[in-house]
Write an enzyme that holds these catalytic residues in place. Structure first.
Site, PDB file in Angstrom:
ATOM      1  N   GLY A  96       0.831  -1.209   0.000  1.00 56.40           N
ATOM      2  CA  GLY A  96       0.000   0.000   0.000  1.00 56.40           C
ATOM      3  C   GLY A  96       0.859   1.249   0.000  1.00 56.40           C
ATOM      4  N   ASP A 322       0.640  -0.526  12.942  1.00 51.19           N
ATOM      5  CA  ASP A 322       1.036  -1.859  12.463  1.00 51.19           C
ATOM      6  C   ASP A 322       1.352  -2.822  13.612  1.00 51.19           C
ATOM      7  OD1 ASP A 322       0.764  -1.100   9.807  1.00 51.19           O
ATOM      8  OD2 ASP A 322       2.807  -0.326   9.698  1.00 51.19           O
ATOM      9  N   LYS A 349      -6.097  -2.923   6.104  1.00 49.91           N
ATOM     10  CA  LYS A 349      -4.652  -3.151   5.923  1.00 49.91           C
ATOM     11  C   LYS A 349      -4.454  -4.343   4.984  1.00 49.91           C
ATOM     12  CE  LYS A 349      -3.181   0.233   8.360  1.00 49.91           C
ATOM     13  NZ  LYS A 349      -2.450   1.313   7.705  1.00 49.91           N
TER      14      LYS A 349
END
Ligand code: S3P
Length: 422
Positions: A96, A322, A349
């Site tokens: 991403g 994360d 995500k």
């Protein structure tokens, strides 16, 4: 076929080690190197599939990229606005960050670029970058729902904008700032919640004019002045705190452990996990603090600790976005309840991480309560039972987090795909 990994109960972990280079900085060093004039020398680059994809993409856009040795790369850039139309589709793989940042770059180069990605990336939302970049004059064609593959035709006469982020995302902020580099005048991003500021720091390191105003609300207003001349620089990439998170939590959970992780980036906007673990009673020390290529770095020392449950407020999410999968594993082993608030972003995500964490923990015998935007974990206060098989869904952080769970659980944990790479 994917390789499965079986993680079993570990004996105490002791010793010193390093972790792979920071992923966010690795992508950014290659991209800014490609936009600078002259030679950029990068050491400590993360050589994962995602970052190698960015190296290939910037070469496809006309920069010269050379690997000199492990983690040591050189880039000869084309100058701001000097990139050229790639001859084929740019494959962003699982990344991403690569897709969104490079769309920002492409948005103000007057040619046509097509971005594609793997099955996971092709489901992730890109409207969040297309919207501000369209305001700057870029034109996009995307699959339904604003998903990859996406073709962008960059603006010939880009317009500077002031853009307030609707989601706390460093990727969206960086895409707009990178587009602003080749735009006359000043491009401003207002972020109601501060997100990692690697782009701002590295832009300044390469010679761009960037101003950052802190707002009383806790957010920031970041402005880049367009069309600077960036010069090639030396960039030393520190270890990735998001990778360090796994051995760090393993050392806290496996009795008798003491681990030192050397040269890890400790940017204040990335260390929400350390703050949270501190509150849970973790014994973590930061030693030998220093600054490398504009980023704070330290050695992290973690000792086995008895952890207790805490509430992690929504405002902390961007600084540890994360790290929730591995924090959830720590919370599962802690005494008492941990509540993770305001984590809806985890659903977009590499996989729906909120669902993947909840499913995996339940299978491991841990009670959880999942809502659209939060997760409550009822800590076992010791080793959870273990899970027969965890489905990773092309998400390396889910694989790593459950591998850590296997190191403490009563029964081994099998992760169905150990090939997914950061
Ligand atoms: C990243 C920002 C975060 C993070 C990702 C890397 C970056 O994404 O999850 O792994 O390098 O800017 P968002 O900005 O979309 O939250």
């Amino acid at each position: 076929m994917a390789t499965a990994l079986i993680s079993r109960r570990a004996r105490s972990l002791r010793g010193r080690t390093t972790v792979p280079g920071d992923k966010s900085l690795s992508h950014r060093a290659l991209i800014l190197g490609a936009l600078a004039v002259g030679e950029t020398r990068i050491t400590g680059l993360l050589e994962s599939e995602d970052v190698l994809g960015t190296a290939k993409a910037v070469a496809g856009l006309g920069a010269e990229v050379q690997r000199d040795g492990a983690g040591t790369w050189r880039v000869w850039g084309r100058g701001v606005g000097g990139l050229s139309e790639p001859s084929g589709v740019l494959d962003m793989g699982n990344s991403g960050t690569a897709a969104r940042l490079l769309m920002g770059v492409a948005a103000t180069h007057p040619f046509t670029t097509t971005f594609a990605g793997d099955a996971s990336l092709s489901e992730r939302p890109m409207e969040r970058v297309m919207s501000p970049l369209s305001q700057m004059g870029a034109r996009f064609t995307a699959r339904s729902g604003g998903r990859l593959p996406i073709t962008v035709t960059g603006a010939r006469q880009p317009i500077p904008i002031t853009y307030e982020l609707p989601v706390a995302s460093a990727q969206v902020k960086s895409a707009v700032l990178l587009a602003g580099l080749n735009t006359p005048g000043k491009t401003t991003v207002i972020e109601p919640q501060s997100t990692r500021d690697h782009s701002e720091r590295l832009l300044a390191h390469f010679g761009a004019e960037v101003t950052v105003e802190k707002m009383p609300s806790g957010g920031r207003r970041v402005t880049v002045t367009g069309q600077p001349e960036l010069s090639g620089r030396v960039v030393e990439v520190p270890g990735d705190i998001s990778s360090a998170a796994f051995p760090l939590v393993a050392a806290l959970l496996v009795p008798g452990s003491e681990v030192t992780l050397e040269g890890v980036g400790v940017n204040p906007l990335r260390i929400g996990l350390i703050d949270t673990l501190d509150e849970m009673g973790a014994r973590i020390m930061l030693r030998n603090r220093r600054k490398v290529s504009g980023e704070p770095v330290a050695d992290l020392v973690a000792r086995a600790s008895r952890l207790k449950g805490v509430v992690v407020p929504a405002g902390r999410a961007p600084s540890m976005i994360d790290e929730y999968p591995v924090l959830a594993v720590a919370a599962a082993c802690a005494r008492g309840t941990t509540r993770l608030e305001g984590i809806g972003e985890l659903r977009v995500k590499e996989s729906d991480r909120l669902a993947a964490i909840a499913r995996g923990l339940k299978a491991a015998g841990v009670s959880v309560d999942e809502t659209e935007n939060s997760l409550t974990i009822f800590g076992v206060g010791g080793p959870p039972a273990g899970v027969a098989r965890v489905a990773v869904h092309l998400d390396h952080r889910i694989a790593m987090a459950f591998a850590v769970l296997g190191m403490v659980a009563e029964k081994p944990v099998t992760v169905d795909d150990a090939d997914s790479s950061p």
